[in-house]
Design a protein around this motif. Structure first.
Motif, mmCIF file in Angstrom:
data_model
loop_
_atom_site.group_PDB
_atom_site.id
_atom_site.type_symbol
_atom_site.label_atom_id
_atom_site.label_comp_id
_atom_site.label_asym_id
_atom_site.label_seq_id
_atom_site.Cartn_x
_atom_site.Cartn_y
_atom_site.Cartn_z
ATOM 1 N N GLN C 243 0.657 -1.191 -0.005
ATOM 2 C CA GLN C 243 0.080 -0.068 0.010
ATOM 3 C C GLN C 243 0.820 1.380 0.180
ATOM 4 N N PRO C 244 0.476 2.355 -0.808
ATOM 5 C CA PRO C 244 1.308 3.463 -0.774
ATOM 6 C C PRO C 244 0.992 4.389 0.588
ATOM 7 N N VAL C 245 1.835 5.045 0.879
ATOM 8 C CA VAL C 245 1.855 6.043 2.012
ATOM 9 C C VAL C 245 2.018 7.062 1.631
ATOM 10 N N TRP C 246 1.029 8.042 1.512
ATOM 11 C CA TRP C 246 1.018 9.517 0.838
ATOM 12 C C TRP C 246 1.657 10.530 1.857
ATOM 13 N N SER C 247 2.262 11.235 1.458
ATOM 14 C CA SER C 247 2.742 12.613 2.375
ATOM 15 C C SER C 247 1.561 13.533 2.053
ATOM 16 N N HIS C 248 0.767 13.542 1.040
ATOM 17 C CA HIS C 248 -0.335 14.579 0.757
ATOM 18 C C HIS C 248 0.593 16.040 0.780
ATOM 19 N N LYS C 249 1.471 16.114 0.567
ATOM 20 C CA LYS C 249 2.311 17.476 0.424
ATOM 21 C C LYS C 249 2.873 17.556 -1.066
ATOM 22 N N THR C 250 2.536 18.872 -1.496
ATOM 23 C CA THR C 250 2.869 19.426 -2.775
ATOM 24 C C THR C 250 4.438 19.562 -2.937
ATOM 25 N N GLU C 251 5.362 18.396 -2.799
ATOM 26 C CA GLU C 251 6.713 18.561 -2.771
ATOM 27 C C GLU C 251 7.092 17.330 -3.751
ATOM 28 N N LYS C 252 8.531 17.745 -4.207
ATOM 29 C CA LYS C 252 8.843 16.998 -5.407
ATOM 30 C C LYS C 252 9.415 15.770 -4.308
ATOM 31 N N ALA C 253 9.760 14.502 -5.319
ATOM 32 C CA ALA C 253 10.445 13.573 -4.681
ATOM 33 C C ALA C 253 11.660 13.765 -4.574
ATOM 34 N N PRO C 254 12.337 13.243 -3.788
ATOM 35 C CA PRO C 254 14.022 13.413 -3.660
ATOM 36 C C PRO C 254 14.644 12.866 -4.917
ATOM 37 N N PRO C 255 15.883 13.370 -5.445
ATOM 38 C CA PRO C 255 16.235 12.935 -6.699
ATOM 39 C C PRO C 255 16.948 11.677 -6.422
#
Lengths: 255, 255, 255
Positions: C243-255
């Motif tokens: 199952q995914p665990v969402w951050s629900h934050k509008t932030e970019k994924a770490p590179p």
């Protein structure tokens, strides 16, 4: 003066083909009373088992030539857009086959009532003349895949399928066609002429706009509608729990 | 030379995922014979119980990086618009699940025949990748609320629902899928290639225009269509009550 | 903090008329939590047998005057477009009659669940006030002939007809309305907030564009979506079969 104008395609021997003269007479019939204060609705029907088979192919051979062909399609487009632009609703009453420009005619009307034995097709592809002008009206009436299957295969769809996909408004048994169409026409006739005229014109106009422009257009129209004498009469009648008495005149309400 | 081009998605072990290489080969297959005078129709089908599961998620991790992702979606959009822009009708023959870009592929075809066990979904929202590119095709095929429920919930719709809302053209029992699709393809093949090509291109063009511009476009096309050799042959054959003999050549009728 | 915002039209004695104050409070309720990180969905329902009867006609007499009328329709359009522009899906839960601007409200929601006894109408024409603003939303939700028959006759359509033509998303028995609506709301709530927000905004944006511009818009959005933390989390979770665990934050994924 009559409130309902009946236009009857009356050349059943030629399957009510939309020859240039038929198109010109259709245009004339639509325009005859359209600005009369008393007209409220136009009903287009047809004599015989074919509502209309579309253009008269005899007029489309190389004998007539390019200019004549251009005149036919120009006149046809004029009639089809006129139906949408006149200030009263136009109802198609269909009992039979409507093909090519005949199907375009049904698609162009505001409301269409058809018998369950009616069918609809764009078979031009079979005679080497793709139904590109009918597709303008049909492609805006039904989902794209429905339009494209009709256009590419030329196969007819039934009245039920036409109803399901929005090409027509109602399907009725043959013996009830006139009664049901008349009931809708009478319902339309009960409304105020300038209110319906404003509403019809606004619908066409806002549907061609993006959402926000459409709301700007329509919101202003609502305020203008309320400023009409008949706009205020209708609301007063509703609040006073009585039937409205329309003036049918495009005049403002007294302040 | 064959009149029908069969394109088969043939990676059932990977659920016919539209990887970049699958998209590139799809594009190549579509383009192979498309300008050949003999080609009349393209049929896209798939091996296995899944028509296509959409993009290959392994290609969409941060390992590949932004440029690779951009290439995937650029190529996908190219394929989907190519289907609508090639001069012959493209038919999807669907037997199974079509999701995300797989559903977009079905929506992008001109005609789609599906078995009653097929289903359609845009479940990207569940894996954090909203189906925004599939929504371009699906949002133009079905009513907005149908598209939005699919997009926001990711829940599948049945073949019957897809038919009802215009996403597909016909639902058939599994054992009749090939027969029914072939019947439509053969019907399409009976028409003149340049007439169909002109009709398909015009449909796409006029649907992107406002009504009056659309009629101007389509009216001119009707006159051009009549000037084609096959346009005149079709009408003459009809008037002479015989089968037309198409040249399939984009040449004008002799004066 | 709650993930679902329930907005209830609570003036059943006045048939939940959308008076100016009702519209203003609707706007305020929609905006209250809409930028909160926890909000995932808004559900609009109503008390009593009428979902909403539309504008309060008492506010539309000549006593209030043109400026007041303009304010009413401006506010109404604001609320209707706000529903489509907020970053979370808005669901209408309908149990009863929805007319005029009440029907517009249902048409404006992203998803609509209704009981089988519900009905939908635009009867303004009967009181001399054509439903031109409701027509903006309804004309974009259903086929044109369906919209025009509703507008010209004022006759109601049933929940089943509304479903058939795309005005609503689902019809349920009255006793299951809350359960079924909740199930859809919960499904919507399981997704990542920024992913849904990006998807909803993109849907509205691309649908207003031509096909090629729409694909350019949506293709870029897909790449941006993949660059989100929750975009990468969803794909990784899928590949890792968890199952995914969402951050629900509008932030970019770490590179």
């Amino acid at each position: 003066m009559k409130s309902s104008q009946a236009i009857i395609l009356n050349n059943p021997k030629k399957r009510n083909a939309l020859s240039l003269s038929m198109l010109e007479s259709l245009r004339e019939n639509i325009l005859t009373d359209v600005d009369g204060e008393d007209l409220r609705v136009i009903v287009i029907s047809a004599e015989g088992p074919v509502f209309s088979s579309g253009h008269d192919l005899k007029e489309l051979t190389s004998l007539q030539g390019r200019e004549y062909h251009a005149k036919v399609f120009h006149t046809c487009s004029e009639v089809m857009t006129l139906i949408q632009d006149v200030p009263v609703p136009v109802i198609a009453m269909v009992n039979g086959v409507a093909t090519a420009a005949g199907c375009q005619l049904v698609a162009s009307c505001d409301i269409a009532v058809a018998t369950d034995k009616s069918s609809f097709a764009t078979p031009g592809v079979n005679v080497g003349l793709f139904c590109s002008t009918p597709a303008v009206a049909i492609g805006r009436a039904v989902p794209r895949k429905v339009a494209m299957e009709m256009l590419f295969t030329g196969s007819p769809i039934s009245a039920q399928e036409a109803l399901l996909h929005g090409l027509i408004s109602k399907v009725v048994p043959e013996e009830r066609l006139e009664e049901e169409t008349l009931a809708i026409a009478q319902r339309v006739c009960r409304a105020s002429r300038p209110v319906v005229a404003l509403g019809k014109a606004t619908f066409q106009r806002q549907m061609a706009q993006g959402r926000d422009a459409a709301y700007a257009t329509a919101s202003k129209v609502m305020v203008d509608n309320l400023a009409l004498r008949d706009g205020q009469e209708g609301i007063r009648a509703f609040l006073e729990k009585r039937q409205p008495v329309w003036s049918h005149k495009t005049e403002k309400a007294p302040p």
